[in-house]
Scaffold this motif. Structure first.
Motif, PDB file in Angstrom:
ATOM      1  N   ASN A 111     -19.691  -3.276 -14.722  1.00  0.00           N
ATOM      2  CA  ASN A 111     -20.416  -3.338 -13.446  1.00  0.00           C
ATOM      3  C   ASN A 111     -19.519  -3.334 -12.224  1.00  0.00           C
ATOM      4  N   ILE A 112     -18.203  -3.498 -12.434  1.00  0.00           N
ATOM      5  CA  ILE A 112     -17.270  -3.621 -11.308  1.00  0.00           C
ATOM      6  C   ILE A 112     -16.204  -2.544 -11.417  1.00  0.00           C
ATOM      7  N   ALA A 113     -15.850  -1.944 -10.294  1.00  0.00           N
ATOM      8  CA  ALA A 113     -14.768  -0.954 -10.267  1.00  0.00           C
ATOM      9  C   ALA A 113     -13.877  -1.223  -9.059  1.00  0.00           C
ATOM     10  N   TYR A 114     -12.601  -1.480  -9.328  1.00  0.00           N
ATOM     11  CA  TYR A 114     -11.590  -1.525  -8.272  1.00  0.00           C
ATOM     12  C   TYR A 114     -10.921  -0.154  -8.231  1.00  0.00           C
ATOM     13  N   VAL A 115     -10.988   0.505  -7.090  1.00  0.00           N
ATOM     14  CA  VAL A 115     -10.429   1.842  -6.937  1.00  0.00           C
ATOM     15  C   VAL A 115      -9.267   1.789  -5.942  1.00  0.00           C
ATOM     16  N   SER A 116      -8.169   2.441  -6.278  1.00  0.00           N
ATOM     17  CA  SER A 116      -7.006   2.456  -5.389  1.00  0.00           C
ATOM     18  C   SER A 116      -7.195   3.493  -4.296  1.00  0.00           C
ATOM     19  N   LEU A 117      -7.154   3.034  -3.056  1.00  0.00           N
ATOM     20  CA  LEU A 117      -7.263   3.913  -1.884  1.00  0.00           C
ATOM     21  C   LEU A 117      -6.205   3.471  -0.886  1.00  0.00           C
ATOM     22  N   TYR A 118      -5.423   4.426  -0.367  1.00  0.00           N
ATOM     23  CA  TYR A 118      -4.267   4.068   0.442  1.00  0.00           C
ATOM     24  C   TYR A 118      -4.382   4.463   1.912  1.00  0.00           C
ATOM     25  N   SER A 119      -5.431   5.176   2.251  1.00  0.00           N
ATOM     26  CA  SER A 119      -5.560   5.652   3.622  1.00  0.00           C
ATOM     27  C   SER A 119      -6.996   6.075   3.884  1.00  0.00           C
ATOM     28  N   GLN A 161       3.667   2.907   5.971  1.00  0.00           N
ATOM     29  CA  GLN A 161       2.908   3.996   6.579  1.00  0.00           C
ATOM     30  C   GLN A 161       1.480   3.601   6.960  1.00  0.00           C
ATOM     31  N   ASN A 162       0.874   2.662   6.230  1.00  0.00           N
ATOM     32  CA  ASN A 162      -0.531   2.368   6.532  1.00  0.00           C
ATOM     33  C   ASN A 162      -0.764   1.006   7.169  1.00  0.00           C
ATOM     34  N   VAL A 163       0.286   0.216   7.347  1.00  0.00           N
ATOM     35  CA  VAL A 163       0.117  -1.148   7.821  1.00  0.00           C
ATOM     36  C   VAL A 163      -0.535  -1.203   9.203  1.00  0.00           C
ATOM     37  N   HIS A 164      -0.352  -0.159  10.006  1.00  0.00           N
ATOM     38  CA  HIS A 164      -0.923  -0.160  11.354  1.00  0.00           C
ATOM     39  C   HIS A 164      -2.324   0.449  11.402  1.00  0.00           C
ATOM     40  N   ARG A 165      -2.861   0.857  10.239  1.00  0.00           N
ATOM     41  CA  ARG A 165      -4.202   1.460  10.215  1.00  0.00           C
ATOM     42  C   ARG A 165      -5.165   0.688   9.306  1.00  0.00           C
ATOM     43  N   LEU A 166      -4.862  -0.546   9.037  1.00  0.00           N
ATOM     44  CA  LEU A 166      -5.686  -1.305   8.095  1.00  0.00           C
ATOM     45  C   LEU A 166      -7.140  -1.436   8.544  1.00  0.00           C
ATOM     46  N   PRO A 167      -7.427  -1.767   9.805  1.00  0.00           N
ATOM     47  CA  PRO A 167      -8.838  -1.856  10.210  1.00  0.00           C
ATOM     48  C   PRO A 167      -9.573  -0.523  10.052  1.00  0.00           C
ATOM     49  N   GLU A 168      -8.881   0.593  10.363  1.00  0.00           N
ATOM     50  CA  GLU A 168      -9.520   1.912  10.222  1.00  0.00           C
ATOM     51  C   GLU A 168      -9.823   2.218   8.758  1.00  0.00           C
ATOM     52  N   ILE A 169      -8.885   1.866   7.856  1.00  0.00           N
ATOM     53  CA  ILE A 169      -9.094   2.113   6.432  1.00  0.00           C
ATOM     54  C   ILE A 169     -10.259   1.265   5.916  1.00  0.00           C
ATOM     55  N   ILE A 170     -10.325   0.036   6.367  1.00  0.00           N
ATOM     56  CA  ILE A 170     -11.404  -0.859   5.936  1.00  0.00           C
ATOM     57  C   ILE A 170     -12.756  -0.342   6.430  1.00  0.00           C
ATOM     58  N   ARG A 171     -12.814   0.128   7.652  1.00  0.00           N
ATOM     59  CA  ARG A 171     -14.082   0.681   8.166  1.00  0.00           C
ATOM     60  C   ARG A 171     -14.474   1.934   7.395  1.00  0.00           C
ATOM     61  N   ALA A 207       2.992 -10.410   5.513  1.00  0.00           N
ATOM     62  CA  ALA A 207       2.276 -11.650   5.824  1.00  0.00           C
ATOM     63  C   ALA A 207       1.559 -11.559   7.157  1.00  0.00           C
ATOM     64  N   GLN A 208       2.242 -11.014   8.160  1.00  0.00           N
ATOM     65  CA  GLN A 208       1.623 -10.893   9.484  1.00  0.00           C
ATOM     66  C   GLN A 208       0.374 -10.018   9.429  1.00  0.00           C
ATOM     67  N   ALA A 209       0.465  -8.889   8.727  1.00  0.00           N
ATOM     68  CA  ALA A 209      -0.672  -7.972   8.635  1.00  0.00           C
ATOM     69  C   ALA A 209      -1.852  -8.627   7.928  1.00  0.00           C
ATOM     70  N   VAL A 210      -1.596  -9.320   6.830  1.00  0.00           N
ATOM     71  CA  VAL A 210      -2.673  -9.936   6.059  1.00  0.00           C
ATOM     72  C   VAL A 210      -3.292 -11.108   6.813  1.00  0.00           C
ATOM     73  N   VAL A 211      -2.468 -11.916   7.461  1.00  0.00           N
ATOM     74  CA  VAL A 211      -2.991 -13.045   8.235  1.00  0.00           C
ATOM     75  C   VAL A 211      -3.901 -12.548   9.355  1.00  0.00           C
ATOM     76  N   GLU A 212      -3.471 -11.508  10.053  1.00  0.00           N
ATOM     77  CA  GLU A 212      -4.303 -10.961  11.128  1.00  0.00           C
ATOM     78  C   GLU A 212      -5.631 -10.440  10.592  1.00  0.00           C
ATOM     79  N   LEU A 213      -5.588  -9.735   9.462  1.00  0.00           N
ATOM     80  CA  LEU A 213      -6.822  -9.248   8.853  1.00  0.00           C
ATOM     81  C   LEU A 213      -7.736 -10.405   8.485  1.00  0.00           C
TER      82      LEU A 213
END
Length: 312
Positions: A111-119, A161-171, A207-213
């Motif tokens: 019932n659960i699937a974790y899929v790797s997505l990088y961008s 490469q993706n640390v500065h686009r985390l909110p965009e990737i999440i959206r 750590a900074q990126a994850v804490v901010e998220l």
């Protein structure tokens, strides 16, 4: 509700050639334990259970459907999931995993699937996987899972490469219908070690990126879970979990059959709690990791302090 989580490597093969893959060194490895060993092992765990099949690419394991069916029959209380790229091969060409395959797995309890997505764009995702077109295949696989009603989640390895686009990737992931995004720490092992100058991220930057998220998670459109930062949040946010969860109702089984407290230390044989093929499985399940004052530190962080080579 208390849950016991078991993660099992089923397959070393994968159609991708990710430049960050911590399992690259096992590409020619063969699984040494049987499906019967898996079933015997799981039957020693009395609590409500989550089992996640990983690899390599677990979808390439020929006996996946049969194994899931047996687990579902013997442990009907068990939630099952896969950690996957969502990419398989049909007639010699890469393609997203089909709705037919997913429906068959769903029918026997996956019932659960974790899929790797990088961008949220093809360029960086395809560079990470070393496979042009993999972004589109992965996105289509996610859509197939969501349409089927699977609990679809994203594993997002954070890189330079993706640390500065985390909110965009999440959206972007939220727009696909994903219910959770899980940022993961890039580990300097396997392929990642060879590409560290290009993709590596310092512990402080991670750590900074994850804490901010995490601090702004209420403003994000999907659930955020955290790994490798037990001071901030437990890796397994279920029940009354707190601190590092390694070995505490969490076990990881490598292709060799060695059982580890978590995936972070699967490359350190000294961290093994035993082997799934051993007859005395109860002792492995009940073996505790010594916590002391280190309970709120990641097991990987503790291990790093004992390693002689810290070039990464």
């Amino acid at each position: 509700m208390e849950l016991f989580e078991v993660q099992l490597e089923l397959e070393s093969a994968c159609f991708l050639n990710c430049i960050h893959c911590s399992s690259q060194a096992m590409r020619r490895s063969t699984r040494t334990y049987s499906d019967e060993d898996v079933l015997r092992f799981l039957c020693y765990i009395p609590l409500p259970l989550e089992v996640f099949f990983t690899g390599g690419e677990p979808l390439l394991y020929p006996g996946l459907l049969a194994l899931c069916s047996e687990v579902h029959e013997q442990r009907p209380d068990c939630e099952m999931g896969i950690l996957t790229s969502g990419i398989v091969s049909e007639h010699g060409a890469l393609s997203p995993v089909s709705s037919v395959t997913l429906e068959s797995l769903h029918r026997v309890g996956v019932n659960i699937a974790y899929v790797s997505l990088y961008s949220d764009t093809p360029a960086w995702h395809d560079e990470m996987t070393n496979k042009p077109g993999s972004f589109n295949f992965t996105v289509r696989a996610i859509q197939n899972m969501v349409q089927l009603g699977m609990d679809t989640r994203i594993n997002l390895v954070i890189t330079r490469q993706n640390v500065h686009r985390l909110p965009e990737i999440i959206r972007f992931a939220s727009e696909l219908g994903v219910g959770e995004v899980r940022p993961l720490k890039l580990v300097c092992h396997g392929s990642a070690a060879a590409h560290w100058a290009h993709i590596g991220l310092s512990d402080a930057d991670y750590a900074q990126a994850v804490v901010e998220l995490y601090q702004h998670r209420q403003n994000l459109p999907t659930r955020i879970t955290v790994s490798s930062m037990p001071r901030l949040a437990p890796c397994r946010p279920v029940g009354r979990s707190e601190g590092c969860q390694a070995g505490k109702r969490l076990l990881y089984v490598a292709l060799s059959g060695e059982v580890y407290p978590c995936a972070c230390v699967k490359n350190n044989r000294a961290a093994s709690l035993g082997n799934i093929r051993e007859p005395a499985l109860e002792s492995i399940v009940n073996k505790s990791v010594p916590w002391g004052k280190t309970r709120f530190r990641c097991l990987r962080e503790m291990e790093n302090e004992t390693m002689e080579n810290q070039e990464c």
